[in-house]
Design an enzyme around this catalytic site. Structure first.
Site, short mmCIF file in Angstrom:
data_model
loop_
_atom_site.label_atom_id
_atom_site.label_comp_id
_atom_site.label_asym_id
_atom_site.label_seq_id
_atom_site.Cartn_x
_atom_site.Cartn_y
_atom_site.Cartn_z
N CYS A 2 0.84 -1.16 0.42
CA CYS A 2 -0.12 0.12 0.09
C CYS A 2 0.72 1.43 0.29
O CYS A 2 1.90 1.47 0.70
CB CYS A 2 -1.02 -0.12 1.08
SG CYS A 2 -1.81 -1.17 1.36
N ARG A 27 4.90 0.31 -5.84
CA ARG A 27 5.01 -0.56 -5.22
C ARG A 27 4.32 -1.93 -5.16
O ARG A 27 4.45 -3.12 -4.05
CB ARG A 27 4.46 -0.15 -4.32
CG ARG A 27 5.66 1.24 -3.20
CD ARG A 27 4.82 2.01 -2.36
NE ARG A 27 4.72 1.57 -1.21
CZ ARG A 27 5.67 1.36 -0.10
NH1 ARG A 27 6.69 2.49 0.09
NH2 ARG A 27 5.27 1.27 0.85
N LYS A 610 6.30 -3.90 -3.91
CA LYS A 610 8.46 -3.59 -3.50
C LYS A 610 8.95 -3.81 -3.00
O LYS A 610 9.50 -4.02 -2.21
CB LYS A 610 8.42 -2.40 -4.78
CG LYS A 610 9.57 -1.25 -4.55
CD LYS A 610 10.78 -2.62 -5.50
CE LYS A 610 12.30 -2.42 -5.56
NZ LYS A 610 12.67 -3.02 -6.02
C1 F6R Z 1 13.14 -9.61 -5.15
C2 F6R Z 1 12.67 -9.12 -4.59
C3 F6R Z 1 12.35 -8.99 -3.47
C4 F6R Z 1 13.35 -8.42 -2.43
C5 F6R Z 1 12.63 -8.49 -0.57
C6 F6R Z 1 13.09 -8.06 0.45
O1 F6R Z 1 13.17 -8.79 -6.83
O2 F6R Z 1 12.33 -7.17 -5.18
O3 F6R Z 1 12.22 -10.34 -2.75
O4 F6R Z 1 14.88 -8.51 -2.21
O5 F6R Z 1 11.15 -8.32 -1.00
O6 F6R Z 1 13.20 -6.65 0.09
P1 F6R Z 1 13.92 -5.63 0.92
O7 F6R Z 1 15.38 -5.73 -0.42
O8 F6R Z 1 13.35 -4.18 0.34
O9 F6R Z 1 14.20 -5.71 2.57
#
Ligand code: F6R
Length: 615
Positions: A2, A27, A610
């Site tokens: 969200c 996102r 995201k």
């Molecule tokens: C895959 C991807 C997710 C993130 C995971 C952790 O391409 O983007 O697996 O790597 O949700 O996210 P962060 O790095 O923001 O903690």
């Protein structure tokens, strides 16, 4: 996940909120909505739509003539990623009070919503949605006397769970109230008003100077002013953070997808992440943000890396670095599991939390658990001022620029690079020799050129992708440093192309999954020149013997591979420690081309968000 946006000022609130919602699209969301107030009008106009923001724009065009749009100087908007209740119109935010005079948007999860809902229902409030969020607006209406901030403070005192909220009322058309507990909110004051958002990417086109709320903060925003108090109404001061992104970085800049742009930004990102940090003569690196001198580094007895998803696979590479270069017992922990186990953390344990967004709920929880147990905790984050970065207070930023595509690309390669730099720094404080340090640092300085060389293969990789785009199952295999590369390659393929893909240790395949191999199950073998190459070739032969086609990612000029595979993606020669970087770039391109050939929504794959801010 969200997204929240809010604006108050002399501009057209409707247009500014909608453009903010577009910035938050990356996102991941399944419905969107906004609420608008005008000073001379004591009603809130709320419009919502299921699906994409384009549907909301149609709704706005149907209900809000251009001639009236300018009269709205205050608005809040939301992109919803369904948790409680289906992704439909009634569950979309904003939620309004029964008298229509209060509207809220909410990120997070209210854990005691059911008890609150029963209580409010008994008092005569009626609920329209199945969401946990709707209780917040009725509570605010219930607590309201004549001061909106006080009503919000009284309402949130009753909430268990996590929230980032923005609240407006037709009784106060000059104010937006926002509050945060576990779900980010930031605010920027710009020339024509004040803008709040759950994510800086929706603010940086208005201003680069942003204040991040801390957990427990309530913000009162007017067109020209902001006040922040804690939940007990005591004023607090928060630092202004300068965000060094420019607007071009949050736009596609001629590329068809953000993911493509971000893959092609990797040479630049790798140059940025190493800039000023490589001390070639000293065979060392300089990472001031770690705030650790060699004496302290030599006293660390073990390393725990915690992360999720792609960041966790970067952490797997990091584990090998700390073992190989710093002789430190190291472990990579799935952050989601960490606090629910009883992890052994000692005073001389160092935790490194790895998170592109710096907002991932599970990684943040692991950080807090490790801090609670007395570990030294550092972060590797991309987003400046993000919650993890602020809570750990030390670590290393990637400086990779905003990553908008849901599939993480440049963050991975930069995370691996930072982990290598950290391991060299720890190593030089321990047993890594000057000579070995010089060689490694010299190799790190070549990363941008290695990335460039792989990206130049994009057209060849497309040709190979065309052969396999219709397959429904893939295995990715690797050993040693190529094992995490295999895991990451499979994740990239499945998340954007919806093909079932599994990453496996090449030796593990024969302990079960080999039963699935047949001519329609291709294998991607990560097999550059490295110490595990010969054994991986053996595993490739086993796959071919079961008729699985094998696509090798191999070093240029390595003829040995020609005989044992059906297709080859070439990467330049490099030190095996850093080979995960070019290998994963090749995998990113392969996944991208396959997803595009299958007509998938590359930047916003279905069901994905995201930044995963719920457990
Ligand atoms: C895959 C991807 C997710 C993130 C995971 C952790 O391409 O983007 O697996 O790597 O949700 O996210 P962060 O790095 O923001 O903690």
């Amino acid at each position: 996940m969200c997204g929240i946006i809010g604006y108050i000022g002399s501009g057209n609130a409707c247009n500014i909120v909608v453009s903010g919602l577009h910035r938050l699209e990356y996102r991941g969301y399944d419905s969107a909505g906004l609420a608008l107030c005008a000073p001379e009008n004591n009603k809130i106009l709320s419009l919502k739509a299921e699906g994409k923001i384009a549907a909301l724009e149609e709704e706005i065009a149907r209900n809000l003539p251009d001639s009236l749009s300018d009269s709205y100087s205050l608005g809040i908007g939301h992109t919803r990623w369904a948790t409680h209740g289906a992704p439909n119109l009634t569950n979309a935010h904003p939620h309004l009070s029964n008298d229509g005079q209060f509207a809220i948007v909410h990120n997070g999860i209210i854990e005691n919503y059911s008890a609150l809902k029963n209580k409010l229902t008994r008092k005569g409030y009626t609920f329209e949605s199945e969401t946990d969020s709707e209780v917040i607006v009725h509570l605010i209406a219930e607590c309201y006397e004549d001061d909106l901030r006080r009503a919000v403070a009284a309402a949130i005192e009753q909430l268990d769970g996590t929230f980032g909220i923005a609240v407006v009322s037709s009784k106060h058309p000059d104010t937006i109230i926002a509050a945060r507990k576990g779900s980010p909110i930031c605010v920027g004051v710009c020339d024509n008003g004040t803008i709040i958002a759950s994510d800086v990417s929706a603010i940086v086109n208005h201003t680069n100077k942003v204040i991040f709320l801390d957990d427990g903060d309530i913000l009162t925003a007017s067109a020209t002013n902001i006040d922040i108090t804690n939940f007990k109404s005591i004023p607090v001061t928060r630092e202004l953070t300068h965000i060094d992104w420019d607007v071009g970085e949050i736009e596609k800049g001629g590329y068809e997808h953000f993911m493509l742009k971000e893959m092609f930004e990797q040479p630049h990102a790798l140059a940025n992440v190493t800039r000023g940090r490589l001390l070639i003569d000293d065979g060392n690196t300089k990472l001031s943000g770690m705030q650790m001198d060699p004496y302290e580094m030599s006293r660390i007895a073990s390393m725990v890396l915690a992360a999720c998803g792609t960041s966790m696979y970067a952490g797997m590479v990091g584990k090998y670095y700390f073992e190989d270069l710093a002789s430190l017992p190291s472990d990579i922990q799935q952050a989601a599991e960490f606090r629910y186990r009883n992890p052994i953390i000692q005073r001389d344990t160092c935790m490194i939390a790895i998170s592109q967004s710096g907002e991932t709920a599970d990684t943040l929880a692991a950080v807090r658990e490790a801090q609670q147990k007395g570990a030294t905790v550092m972060g590797i984050c991309n987003v400046v001022g993000s919650t993890i970065a602020r809570e750990v207070g030390r670590g290393v930023y990637l400086h990779a620029g905003p990553e908008i595509g849901v599939a993480s690309t440049k963050a991975f390669t930069c995370q691996v690079t930072v982990l290598a730099m950290m391991a060299i720094l720890f190593g030089r404080a321990r047993r890594l020799s000057l000579q070995a340090g010089r060689e490694l640092v010299g190799e790190l300085s070549r990363l941008p050129e290695l990335a460039e060389a792989v990206l130049a293969q994009s057209d060849n990789i497309l040709k190979i992708a065309e052969k396999y785009a219709q397959m429904e199952n893939f295995f990715y295999i690797g050993r040693g440093y190529m094992f995490p590369a295999a895991m990451e390659g499979a994740l990239k393929l499945k998340e954007i192309s919806y093909i079932h893909a599994e990453g496996y240790h090449a030796a593990e395949l024969k302990h079960g999954p080999i039963a699935l191999l047949e001519e329609n199950v291709p294998i991607v073998a990560c097999v550059p020149e490295f110490s595990g190459k010969i054994k991986t070739i053996g595993n490739m032969q086993e796959c071919r013997a079961r008729k699985s086609p094998v696509i090798a990612i191999a070093t240029e000029g390595d003829k040995e591979i020609d005989e044992v595979c059906d297709d080859i993606i070439r990467i330049p020669k490099c030190n095996e420690l850093f080979a995960p970087i070019p290998v994963v770039i090749a995998e990113q391109l392969f996944a991208y081309h396959i997803a595009k050939l299958r007509g998938c929504s590359i930047d916003q794959p279905r069901n994905l968000a995201k930044s995963v801010t719920v457990e």
